[in-house]
Write an enzyme that holds these catalytic residues in place. Sequence first.
Site, PDB file in Angstrom:
ATOM      1  N   ARG A 121      -0.223  -8.880  13.339  1.00  0.00           N
ATOM      2  CA  ARG A 121      -0.879  -7.879  12.479  1.00  0.00           C
ATOM      3  C   ARG A 121      -1.733  -8.487  11.614  1.00  0.00           C
ATOM      4  NH1 ARG A 121       4.408  -5.064  10.568  1.00  0.00           N
ATOM      5  NH2 ARG A 121       3.054  -3.901   9.082  1.00  0.00           N
ATOM      6  N   LYS A 164       0.712  -1.316  -0.051  1.00  0.00           N
ATOM      7  CA  LYS A 164      -0.068   0.010   0.068  1.00  0.00           C
ATOM      8  C   LYS A 164       0.941   1.159   0.086  1.00  0.00           C
ATOM      9  CE  LYS A 164      -1.961  -0.991   3.936  1.00  0.00           C
ATOM     10  NZ  LYS A 164      -1.376  -2.527   4.061  1.00  0.00           N
ATOM     11  N   ARG A 176      -9.809   0.944   8.944  1.00  0.00           N
ATOM     12  CA  ARG A 176      -9.257  -0.297   9.105  1.00  0.00           C
ATOM     13  C   ARG A 176     -10.316  -1.039   9.800  1.00  0.00           C
ATOM     14  NH1 ARG A 176      -3.497   0.846   9.009  1.00  0.00           N
ATOM     15  NH2 ARG A 176      -2.521  -1.294   8.975  1.00  0.00           N
ATOM     16  N   ARG A 233      11.401  -1.297  10.939  1.00  0.00           N
ATOM     17  CA  ARG A 233      10.207  -1.095  11.733  1.00  0.00           C
ATOM     18  C   ARG A 233      10.074  -1.984  12.908  1.00  0.00           C
ATOM     19  NH1 ARG A 233       5.017   0.350   8.227  1.00  0.00           N
ATOM     20  NH2 ARG A 233       4.115  -0.912   9.647  1.00  0.00           N
ATOM     21  N   ARG A 286      11.886  -5.788   4.866  1.00  0.00           N
ATOM     22  CA  ARG A 286      11.636  -4.400   4.292  1.00  0.00           C
ATOM     23  C   ARG A 286      12.609  -3.421   5.187  1.00  0.00           C
ATOM     24  NH1 ARG A 286       5.961  -1.778   5.505  1.00  0.00           N
ATOM     25  NH2 ARG A 286       6.033  -2.843   7.472  1.00  0.00           N
TER      26      ARG A 286
END
Length: 220
Positions: free
Chosen positions: A171, A13, A88, A160, A127
């Site tokens: 998550r 996203k 969300r 992160r 990431r």
Amino acid sequence: MRIILLGPPGSGKGTQAKLLSKRYGIPHIAMGDILREEVARKTPLGEKVNVYMSKGELVPDEIVIEVLKKRLQEADCTNGFILDGFPRTLNQAKALDNMLSELNLKIDAVIYIEVPDEEIMKRLSLRRTCKVCGRIYNLHYNPPKQDGKCDVCGGELIIRDDDKPEVIKNRLKVYNEQTKPLVDYYENHRLLIRINGVNTIDSVFQQIVEKLSLKKKVNQ
Ligand code: AP5
């Protein structure tokens, strides 16, 4: 154009929102980035939301709705925006509908990026994000030219806090339970555009642009 990007954590996203923001000249509003900024600045709001974010839980609706309301009042949102990470929950989706209808505005499209769980684990564990400009990298799919440094601004690349395997699993669970129902919600509102997210970044972007332009024609 007012667009929502929907999809599981790590579906791309943020990556796509940055490209779309450049293409259409509208701001990218990333709820996660706004909240992380508060955490980094150690504001009272940041301290409150960090309790949830560090565990991969959703921040309570009333907090994020208030944050979004303020952000949408900024001048750069006049000609449209790209929402990444909001809504969300069904409650947030309804609050957004209300906020926009008070302004006589509506969402034009909801882009749903579909990616299976196994691929997500791979993407998120590799990431890296630039601490300075926020550019997103992946050590496997789109690595930086120089180890640990952003290609664009030379900033430090960081992992992160919520990209640890046990937090990623939570998550995904939270996404499936609380956010996935929005797919039906927006399908019923005839706003949903499905995108196959298991493809190169460029080809996902091309799919989105083509389907958005088709939708625009149909809506005219
Ligand atoms: P948030 O920051 O929004 O995280 P998220 O939704 O979990 O999404 P991510 O940012 O992890 O992934 P992404 O889909 O943007 O993927 P990306 O482009 O980075 O939210 C974080 C937390 O904040 C939440 O857990 C919650 O606590 C709180 N929060 C936020 N909004 C909230 C709300 N509305 N209500 C309540 N709480 C809220 O890509 C991932 C990786 O894959 C990168 O390495 C990238 O380079 C790579 N990649 C991207 N596309 C491709 C591709 N096509 N092929 C290969 N690799 C790719």
